[in-house]
Design an enzyme around this catalytic site. Structure first.
Site, mmCIF file in Angstrom:
data_model
loop_
_atom_site.group_PDB
_atom_site.id
_atom_site.type_symbol
_atom_site.label_atom_id
_atom_site.label_comp_id
_atom_site.label_asym_id
_atom_site.label_seq_id
_atom_site.Cartn_x
_atom_site.Cartn_y
_atom_site.Cartn_z
ATOM 1 N N HIS A 141 0.864 -1.186 0.000
ATOM 2 C CA HIS A 141 0.000 0.000 0.000
ATOM 3 C C HIS A 141 0.893 1.225 0.000
ATOM 4 O O HIS A 141 1.710 1.424 0.894
ATOM 5 C CB HIS A 141 -0.931 0.012 1.212
ATOM 6 C CG HIS A 141 -1.848 1.197 1.225
ATOM 7 N ND1 HIS A 141 -3.069 1.202 0.579
ATOM 8 C CD2 HIS A 141 -1.706 2.428 1.805
ATOM 9 C CE1 HIS A 141 -3.645 2.382 0.754
ATOM 10 N NE2 HIS A 141 -2.844 3.144 1.490
ATOM 11 N N CYS A 142 0.747 2.061 -1.033
ATOM 12 C CA CYS A 142 1.598 3.241 -1.187
ATOM 13 C C CYS A 142 0.857 4.473 -0.672
ATOM 14 O O CYS A 142 -0.148 4.889 -1.276
ATOM 15 C CB CYS A 142 1.979 3.429 -2.650
ATOM 16 S SG CYS A 142 3.081 4.838 -2.933
ATOM 17 N N PRO A 143 1.318 5.075 0.412
ATOM 18 C CA PRO A 143 0.637 6.286 0.919
ATOM 19 C C PRO A 143 0.816 7.484 0.003
ATOM 20 O O PRO A 143 -0.019 8.389 0.009
ATOM 21 C CB PRO A 143 1.304 6.502 2.281
ATOM 22 C CG PRO A 143 2.650 5.860 2.170
ATOM 23 C CD PRO A 143 2.463 4.690 1.260
ATOM 24 N N GLY A 146 -1.738 6.831 -2.561
ATOM 25 C CA GLY A 146 -3.053 6.777 -1.946
ATOM 26 C C GLY A 146 -3.855 5.589 -2.400
ATOM 27 O O GLY A 146 -5.092 5.622 -2.400
ATOM 28 N N ASN A 147 -3.176 4.541 -2.797
ATOM 29 C CA ASN A 147 -3.858 3.351 -3.301
ATOM 30 C C ASN A 147 -2.953 2.146 -3.105
ATOM 31 O O ASN A 147 -1.742 2.284 -2.915
ATOM 32 C CB ASN A 147 -4.192 3.523 -4.783
ATOM 33 C CG ASN A 147 -5.210 2.510 -5.268
ATOM 34 O OD1 ASN A 147 -5.763 1.744 -4.480
ATOM 35 N ND2 ASN A 147 -5.470 2.498 -6.565
#
Length: 288
Positions: A141-143, A146-147
Site C-alpha cells: 500500500h503506497c501512501p 493513496g492506493n
C-alpha cells in the site's frame, strides 16, 4: 502536492535562471550567430527556451509521464477481490486441494480465508488494512499514491517510479548547472573588476594575478603562487545566497533522487524475479 510544487519551482524559477545564465546569450535577449559574437551578428529572439532545448523537452516529457502515471495508478483498481456479505463461511474454491484441485488451503502459496471479506483469497493476494479489502497479487500500500499496488496497477506504478526518478535527476542537474554557471559569471565579473581596478590604480594585485595564473593562464603574466581560497569562498557564498530556491530545491531533489532511484532499482529486481514486495519482505521464496 509536493510534486506539483516542485514542478512549479522547476519550470517557474530554475529553468528561467538556467536560460538567463546561458553564456551564449547577451543580456538574456540575443543569440549569437555562427562564431561571431559581436553585436552586429546577434539576433533578437523570443524563444529563449531553445538554449537548453534538451533540458526543457526532457522536463516536459518526464513530468507529463509522471503526472499521468500517478493519476492512473491512484485511480485504477489495483485488483480488489469482491467481498461476500454473508454470515455463512463460503466453501473452498473448486480448484483447491480439498476439492481435488492443485492449490492447497493455507500457507503462503495456497488459498487463505479472510474473515473480514468472507472469501478464500487466492495465492499471492493479501488483505490491506488501509483499504480494508483483499487485493490480488498484492505488492504494497503506497501512501504517496493513496492506493494499493497490485495486479492491475503495478506496471503503471513502475512507470511512475522510473519517470519520477528521471525527473528528480533532471531537476538536480538543472539546479547544479544554474549554480555552476552563476558561479562562473560571478568569478569572471570579479576578475574583470579587479583587473580594471589594478589597471586604474597602476597597482599589481598579486592575489588576483595568482588566481589568473592558476585558473586563467591567458590573463596577465606569471606571479608567485598564493592562496586563492578566500576569493573562491566569497564568490561561492555570494552565489549560494543569491539563489536560495535553486539551493533548497537542488538538495531536496538530490535526496529524492537517491531514495527514488534506489526504490526503482529494488522494484526492477523483484520484477525480474517475478515477486512482489510483500513476498520479498516475507521471504516466501527464500528456499526456492
Amino acid at each position: 502536492a509536493i510534486l506539483i510544487l516542485g514542478l512549479i519551482l522547476h519550470f517557474g524559477i530554475v529553468l528561467p535562471h538556467l536560460i538567463a545564465h546561458d553564456p551564449r546569450y547577451h543580456d538574456g535577449a540575443t543569440m549569437s550567430v555562427g562564431d561571431d559574437r559581436s553585436p552586429a551578428h546577434s539576433v533578437h529572439t523570443t524563444h529563449l527556451w531553445t538554449t537548453h532545448s534538451f533540458t526543457i523537452y526532457a522536463s516536459i516529457v518526464v513530468s507529463s509521464i509522471a503526472l499521468i502515471s500517478l493519476w492512473i495508478c491512484a485511480a485504477a483498481d489495483p485488483g480488489i477481490l469482491p467481498p461476500v456479505s454473508s454470515p455463512i463461511r463460503p466453501p473452498p474454491p473448486p480448484d483447491s486441494l480439498p476439492n481435488g484441485g492443485p492449490i492447497p488451503l493455507g500457507g503462503p502459496l495456497g488459498y487463505r480465508y479472510c474473515s473480514t471479506c468472507n472469501i478464500h483469497r487466492p495465492p499471492r493476494s493479501k488483505h490491506c488494512n488501509s483499504c480494508n479489502c483483499c487485493v490480488g497479487k498484492f505488492d504494497h500500500h503506497c501512501p504517496w499514491v493513496g492506493n494499493c499496488i497490485g495486479e492491475r496497477n503495478h506496471r503503471t506504478f513502475f512507470v511512475f517510479l522510473i519517470s519520477i526518478s528521471v525527473l528528480t535527476l533532471v531537476v538536480t542537474a538543472s539546479c547544479l548547472r544554474v549554480l555552476g554557471e552563476s558561479y562562473s559569471e560571478s568569478a569572471l565579473e570579479e576578475e574583470r573588476e579587479r583587473a580594471e581596478a589594478a589597471e586604474y590604480d597602476g597597482d599589481d594585485d598579486v592575489f588576483w594575478n595568482t588566481y589568473n595564473k592558476e585558473y586563467h593562464p591567458h590573463v596577465g603574466d606569471g606571479y608567485e603562487n598564493g592562496n586563492t581560497r578566500p576569493f573562491h569562498l566569497e564568490v561561492a557564498v555570494r552565489t549560494l545566497s543569491g539563489l536560495p530556491v535553486e539551493v533548497a530545491l537542488g538538495l531536496f531533489s538530490l535526496l529524492c533522487a537517491w531514495s527514488l532511484t534506489s526504490l526503482t532499482c529494488f522494484h526492477a529486481l523483484i520484477v525480474t524475479l517475478a515477486q512482489t514486495t510483500n513476498e520479498r519482505v516475507r521471504g516466501v521464496y527464500q528456499y526456492g
